[in-house]
Write a protein that holds these residues in place. Sequence first.
Motif, PDB file in Angstrom:
ATOM      1  N   GLY A 142      42.858  41.335  38.098  1.00  0.00           N
ATOM      2  CA  GLY A 142      42.171  41.555  39.366  1.00  0.00           C
ATOM      3  C   GLY A 142      41.839  40.266  40.099  1.00  0.00           C
ATOM      4  N   PHE A 143      41.381  39.245  39.369  1.00  0.00           N
ATOM      5  CA  PHE A 143      41.096  37.959  40.001  1.00  0.00           C
ATOM      6  C   PHE A 143      42.376  37.279  40.482  1.00  0.00           C
ATOM      7  CE2 PHE A 143      37.030  38.023  37.559  1.00  0.00           C
ATOM      8  CZ  PHE A 143      36.185  37.802  38.630  1.00  0.00           C
ATOM      9  N   LEU A 146      43.584  37.409  44.285  1.00  0.00           N
ATOM     10  CA  LEU A 146      42.716  36.604  45.147  1.00  0.00           C
ATOM     11  C   LEU A 146      43.078  35.125  45.025  1.00  0.00           C
ATOM     12  CD1 LEU A 146      40.329  36.749  47.100  1.00  0.00           C
ATOM     13  CD2 LEU A 146      38.811  36.528  45.116  1.00  0.00           C
ATOM     14  N   ALA A 245      42.519  42.623  44.772  1.00  0.00           N
ATOM     15  CA  ALA A 245      41.484  42.186  43.836  1.00  0.00           C
ATOM     16  C   ALA A 245      40.347  43.208  43.756  1.00  0.00           C
ATOM     17  CB  ALA A 245      40.935  40.822  44.256  1.00  0.00           C
TER      18      ALA A 245
END
Length: 381
Positions: A142-143, A146, A245
């Motif tokens: 998820g990070f 970004l 993200a």
Amino acid sequence: MIRRVFPILAVSIFACMLGAGIVIPLLPLYAESLGASGFWLGAIFAGFAISRTIATPIFGHLSDRTGRKPFIVIGLFFYGVIALGFIWADSVPLLVMIRLLHGVAGGLILPIAQAYIGDISPEGEEGKWMGYANAAFFSGYGFGPLMGGVLTEQLGMNSAFLAMGGLSLLAFGIAALFLPEISRRKLAARPHLSWREMGRSGTMTGLFSFRLALTLGRAAFFTFLPILATTSLGLSPSLVGVLLAVYLLLSSLLGVPFGRLADRVSRRAMVVIGSLASFSYLTLIPLAGNFWQLVMLCILGSLGSAASVAAASALTVEEGRKYGMGSAIAMFSMALSIGMAVGPLLGGAIADLADINSVFYFGAMVMLAGTVSFGWLTRSG
């Protein structure tokens, strides 16, 4: 044992998944810059999944007999080395080849790591520890988007590929030095039934159909949301990274409370309710008119995904105690890999023949069909 081992496995897989997530918003744009059509765009995403589909059941079954750590460590090393090949990919076929090799390495990592957690999870706490595991593993994913968007805007696309390779090699070092192996005596005590016997389980078949449908819907989301957002709404790569993200981070982090909930309420009901939420957000994405509407839909999708995956993962661990943990996790992961392989190809063909909006509607209908299939197959469970 799980409290001692879990942080080591979580940190190493987090680092690897962070690197993998960095390129999520970049691959569609990178492929288009090389002249990829909708079909080839699908093939680039599908290449990873096709090879992982083939590798996962083989490695999962072998790890039931020989141990988990060697597969995880070798996979992390090759995942990092192969990642650097993106820098030199100057054609669409070469990009597909790199993704194929990456998929083989991927089959050594996440499914085996999940089987490792399943092995050491106490009975009655499967949801809790699989929720923690999914949160740790997939929050890195998820990070990543970004970071990938920011790195590309500030330093260029090659910096994102370098970061992916470096993080995977860091994960290799952590696992090689600190991750203990499960004793062979414990592995020998586990059941080792055939795939045919496992395939006769209504629960396992239902879990497979659920995971396949969810992944087909996600394939539409991850492959074509960057293009929809940039071409139709004019969003920048960094904002696309924010959208991905939001979805991935919430899906991961919400796995913890939903995992605990799955140890207390009906896991089957959680899968069905979460799947219906996933159907809803896919249906509504083509109707979104701005960035904030897409953010809200990403939140809805993440809630559905977190609830359903947490409960389904706990059910898979239960089945793994009957059929072999590596084999059960491999079957669950195979559905993921097949969906990743077929979804982008179907989505690319639909986008070429109709339009991008039709891809999301297709994913929604598949999600609904998978929900009905899961409910029917597990009705006697």
